[in-house]
Design a protein around this motif. Structure first.
Motif, PDB file in Angstrom:
ATOM      1  N   GLY A   1       0.712  -1.223   0.148  1.00 16.32           N
ATOM      2  CA  GLY A   1       0.047  -0.093  -0.121  1.00 16.32           C
ATOM      3  C   GLY A   1       0.865   1.018   0.020  1.00 16.32           C
ATOM      4  N   LEU A   2       2.021   1.236  -0.232  1.00 10.97           N
ATOM      5  CA  LEU A   2       2.945   2.287  -0.075  1.00 10.97           C
ATOM      6  C   LEU A   2       3.109   2.964  -1.454  1.00 10.97           C
ATOM      7  CD1 LEU A   2       5.641   1.303   2.388  1.00 10.97           C
ATOM      8  CD2 LEU A   2       3.827   2.761   2.815  1.00 10.97           C
ATOM      9  N   PRO A   3       3.138   4.298  -1.869  1.00 14.98           N
ATOM     10  CA  PRO A   3       2.625   5.338  -0.659  1.00 14.98           C
ATOM     11  C   PRO A   3       0.997   5.060  -0.884  1.00 14.98           C
ATOM     12  CG  PRO A   3       3.288   6.270  -2.585  1.00 14.98           C
ATOM     13  CD  PRO A   3       3.688   4.948  -3.107  1.00 14.98           C
ATOM     14  N   GLN A   4       0.450   5.519   0.144  1.00 13.10           N
ATOM     15  CA  GLN A   4      -1.099   5.341   0.186  1.00 13.10           C
ATOM     16  C   GLN A   4      -1.381   6.756   0.720  1.00 13.10           C
ATOM     17  OE1 GLN A   4      -3.149   2.970   3.391  1.00 13.10           O
ATOM     18  NE2 GLN A   4      -3.853   2.080   1.712  1.00 13.10           N
ATOM     19  N   SER A   5      -2.265   7.387   0.092  1.00  8.85           N
ATOM     20  CA  SER A   5      -2.899   8.714   0.610  1.00  8.85           C
ATOM     21  C   SER A   5      -3.308   8.690   2.013  1.00  8.85           C
ATOM     22  CB  SER A   5      -3.798   9.321  -0.244  1.00  8.85           C
ATOM     23  OG  SER A   5      -5.164   8.687  -0.433  1.00  8.85           O
ATOM     24  N   ALA A   6      -3.497   9.925   2.709  1.00 11.46           N
ATOM     25  CA  ALA A   6      -4.197   9.964   4.092  1.00 11.46           C
ATOM     26  C   ALA A   6      -5.038  10.882   4.065  1.00 11.46           C
ATOM     27  CB  ALA A   6      -3.047   9.847   5.217  1.00 11.46           C
ATOM     28  N   SER A   7      -6.110  10.620   5.121  1.00  8.06           N
ATOM     29  CA  SER A   7      -6.827  11.844   5.493  1.00  8.06           C
ATOM     30  C   SER A   7      -6.790  12.369   6.810  1.00  8.06           C
ATOM     31  CB  SER A   7      -8.536  11.468   5.413  1.00  8.06           C
ATOM     32  OG  SER A   7      -8.920  10.212   6.205  1.00  8.06           O
ATOM     33  N   LEU A   8      -6.766  13.520   7.388  1.00  5.42           N
ATOM     34  CA  LEU A   8      -6.371  13.967   8.543  1.00  5.42           C
ATOM     35  C   LEU A   8      -7.585  14.866   9.017  1.00  5.42           C
ATOM     36  CD1 LEU A   8      -2.672  15.667   7.776  1.00  5.42           C
ATOM     37  CD2 LEU A   8      -3.601  13.306   8.608  1.00  5.42           C
TER      38      LEU A   8
ATOM     39  N   ILE B   1      -2.128  25.106   5.751  1.00  6.65           N
ATOM     40  CA  ILE B   1      -2.064  24.095   5.220  1.00  6.65           C
ATOM     41  C   ILE B   1      -3.059  23.969   3.898  1.00  6.65           C
ATOM     42  CG2 ILE B   1      -2.772  21.532   5.663  1.00  6.65           C
ATOM     43  CD1 ILE B   1       0.021  22.123   6.731  1.00  6.65           C
ATOM     44  N   PHE B   2      -4.009  24.704   4.137  1.00  8.71           N
ATOM     45  CA  PHE B   2      -5.253  24.758   3.264  1.00  8.71           C
ATOM     46  C   PHE B   2      -4.986  25.437   1.810  1.00  8.71           C
ATOM     47  CE2 PHE B   2      -7.460  24.036   7.207  1.00  8.71           C
ATOM     48  CZ  PHE B   2      -8.333  23.134   7.122  1.00  8.71           C
ATOM     49  N   ASP B   3      -3.910  26.393   1.853  1.00  8.33           N
ATOM     50  CA  ASP B   3      -3.782  27.047   0.566  1.00  8.33           C
ATOM     51  C   ASP B   3      -2.242  26.286   0.051  1.00  8.33           C
ATOM     52  OD1 ASP B   3      -5.610  28.955   1.117  1.00  8.33           O
ATOM     53  OD2 ASP B   3      -4.224  30.129   2.478  1.00  8.33           O
ATOM     54  N   ALA B   4      -1.857  25.226   0.668  1.00 10.38           N
ATOM     55  CA  ALA B   4      -0.608  24.941   0.054  1.00 10.38           C
ATOM     56  C   ALA B   4      -0.858  24.069  -1.347  1.00 10.38           C
ATOM     57  CB  ALA B   4       0.046  23.926   1.063  1.00 10.38           C
ATOM     58  N   ASP B   5       0.173  23.952  -2.045  1.00 11.23           N
ATOM     59  CA  ASP B   5       0.180  23.096  -3.405  1.00 11.23           C
ATOM     60  C   ASP B   5      -0.340  21.916  -3.021  1.00 11.23           C
ATOM     61  OD1 ASP B   5       0.337  25.806  -4.860  1.00 11.23           O
ATOM     62  OD2 ASP B   5       2.755  25.548  -4.888  1.00 11.23           O
TER      63      ASP B   5
ATOM     64  N   ALA C   1      -4.690  13.756   1.347  1.00 10.65           N
ATOM     65  CA  ALA C   1      -5.640  13.921   0.368  1.00 10.65           C
ATOM     66  C   ALA C   1      -6.970  14.744   0.984  1.00 10.65           C
ATOM     67  CB  ALA C   1      -6.479  12.516   0.018  1.00 10.65           C
ATOM     68  N   ARG C   2      -6.924  14.858   2.146  1.00  7.71           N
ATOM     69  CA  ARG C   2      -8.303  15.447   2.875  1.00  7.71           C
ATOM     70  C   ARG C   2      -7.730  15.869   4.310  1.00  7.71           C
ATOM     71  NH1 ARG C   2     -12.476  13.763   5.958  1.00  7.71           N
ATOM     72  NH2 ARG C   2     -11.913  11.495   5.701  1.00  7.71           N
ATOM     73  N   LEU C   3      -8.186  17.186   4.522  1.00 11.55           N
ATOM     74  CA  LEU C   3      -8.036  17.746   5.968  1.00 11.55           C
ATOM     75  C   LEU C   3      -9.306  18.038   6.320  1.00 11.55           C
ATOM     76  CD1 LEU C   3      -6.336  18.597   8.418  1.00 11.55           C
ATOM     77  CD2 LEU C   3      -5.786  20.540   7.138  1.00 11.55           C
TER      78      LEU C   3
ATOM     79  N   LEU D   1      -4.070  15.462  13.001  1.00  9.76           N
ATOM     80  CA  LEU D   1      -3.264  16.727  12.928  1.00  9.76           C
ATOM     81  C   LEU D   1      -3.195  17.214  14.182  1.00  9.76           C
ATOM     82  CD1 LEU D   1      -1.306  18.380  11.244  1.00  9.76           C
ATOM     83  CD2 LEU D   1      -3.239  19.878  10.679  1.00  9.76           C
ATOM     84  N   MET D   2      -1.990  17.499  14.722  1.00 11.01           N
ATOM     85  CA  MET D   2      -1.815  18.003  15.979  1.00 11.01           C
ATOM     86  C   MET D   2      -1.419  19.473  16.095  1.00 11.01           C
ATOM     87  SD  MET D   2      -0.905  14.716  18.454  1.00 11.01           S
ATOM     88  CE  MET D   2      -1.157  15.460  19.930  1.00 11.01           C
ATOM     89  N   LEU D   3      -1.879  20.449  16.610  1.00 18.50           N
ATOM     90  CA  LEU D   3      -1.240  21.546  16.791  1.00 18.50           C
ATOM     91  C   LEU D   3      -0.664  21.886  18.287  1.00 18.50           C
ATOM     92  CD1 LEU D   3      -4.484  23.882  15.714  1.00 18.50           C
ATOM     93  CD2 LEU D   3      -2.717  22.858  14.310  1.00 18.50           C
ATOM     94  N   ASN D   4       0.419  22.985  18.204  1.00 18.58           N
ATOM     95  CA  ASN D   4       0.893  23.093  19.352  1.00 18.58           C
ATOM     96  C   ASN D   4       0.222  23.981  20.197  1.00 18.58           C
ATOM     97  OD1 ASN D   4       1.759  25.468  18.483  1.00 18.58           O
ATOM     98  ND2 ASN D   4       3.716  24.844  17.875  1.00 18.58           N
ATOM     99  N   THR D   5       0.947  24.378  21.563  1.00 21.53           N
ATOM    100  CA  THR D   5      -0.055  25.191  22.393  1.00 21.53           C
ATOM    101  C   THR D   5      -0.095  26.790  21.684  1.00 21.53           C
ATOM    102  OG1 THR D   5       2.064  26.006  23.690  1.00 21.53           O
ATOM    103  CG2 THR D   5       0.907  23.997  24.313  1.00 21.53           C
ATOM    104  N   ALA D   6       0.479  27.120  20.950  1.00 26.45           N
ATOM    105  CA  ALA D   6       0.582  28.591  20.266  1.00 26.45           C
ATOM    106  C   ALA D   6      -0.539  28.331  19.066  1.00 26.45           C
ATOM    107  CB  ALA D   6       1.864  28.756  19.743  1.00 26.45           C
TER     108      ALA D   6
END
Length: 249
Positions: A118-125, A227-231, A246-248, A164-169
């Protein structure tokens, strides 16, 4: 099939764990996971160097000769084309008290088959509510205490492949198991080491190789909206390598 080597000898699966072992009781230890391709471990020296540095910072005894012997013994029994080698080092047994000294760490080395089809396999976050603490050593050291990542993964289970994990900031840190990159034009961007991330081995390899394919590596704070605006966006770790997102949310 699983190869198990514990404290100097092979085990049939079950291991004689001391009831006072701090790795089991407190998550007091470090580990590394290494991909093995055609019986050869990938970037083993880099993984063990990171493990040694983490153990040194935490005051855990790291005996390179003993660990090297355990790894070599397990790799001699490699039997298939793609495997996961895991090296786990616990502080070992001690009297009660968080600061108790230990003189006999526990070492566990295992080898398990992986399916590479399955490599590489797309992921949803999906963004988790649980944050990574960029000020805590647990965010930058590969310790046995993975409870934040486990809680975040459970939070998004059934809705996404990973959290997807953010930091405290509120800045982008990583997923529960992988570093994250985004492409914008010719820039290869990833959160900096001060953002509460593990300094991944695959992450470092990608940054070091970026200029070979005419990309400019950038390590900095990353806002979620970027992240949403990235290519394009992808994650990476030592077993899945680069995995497109593939999806966030």
């Amino acid at each position: 099939m699983s190869i198990v080597w514990f404290n100097g000898k092979f085990a049939g699966g079950a291991i004689p764990l001391d009831s006072r072992d701090r790795g089991f009781l407190l998550g007091d230890g470090v580990f590394e996971t290494v991909a093995v391709r055609d019986h050869r471990p990938m970037w083993l020296a880099e993984h063990l160097a990171r493990m040694e540095a983490s153990a040194l910072e935490l005051g855990i005894i790291f005996d390179a000769e003993i660990i090297g012997a355990g790894v070599a013994a397990v790799l001699e029994r490699s039997w298939t084309g793609f495997e996961a080698l895991r090296v786990t080092l616990s502080r070992g047994s001690a009297m009660r008290g968080l600061a108790s000294a230990c003189v006999a760490p526990s070492l566990l080395v295992t080898l398990d088959a992986l399916n590479p089809s399955g490599l590489p396999q797309s992921a949803s976050l999906k963004v988790a509510s649980i944050r990574r603490n960029e000020h805590a050593p647990s965010s930058r050291l590969k310790t046995l205490s993975y409870i934040d990542g486990i809680a975040a993964a459970r939070e998004v289970a059934g809705e996404a492949d990973d959290a997807l994990m953010l930091n405290t900031a509120g800045h982008v840190a990583s997923t529960t198991i992988a570093n994250i990159f985004m492409l914008r034009g010719n820039e290869l961007i990833t959160p900096g080491l001060d953002q509460g991330i593990l300094p991944g081995i695959t992450r470092r390899k990608l940054l070091d190789s970026a200029r070979k394919i005419s990309l400019t590596p950038v390590e900095r704070a990353v806002r979620l909206e970027e992240i949403f605006d990235a290519d394009s966006v992808f994650t990476c770790n030592s077993l899945r390598f680069a995995r497109p997102v593939a999806r966030l949310d």
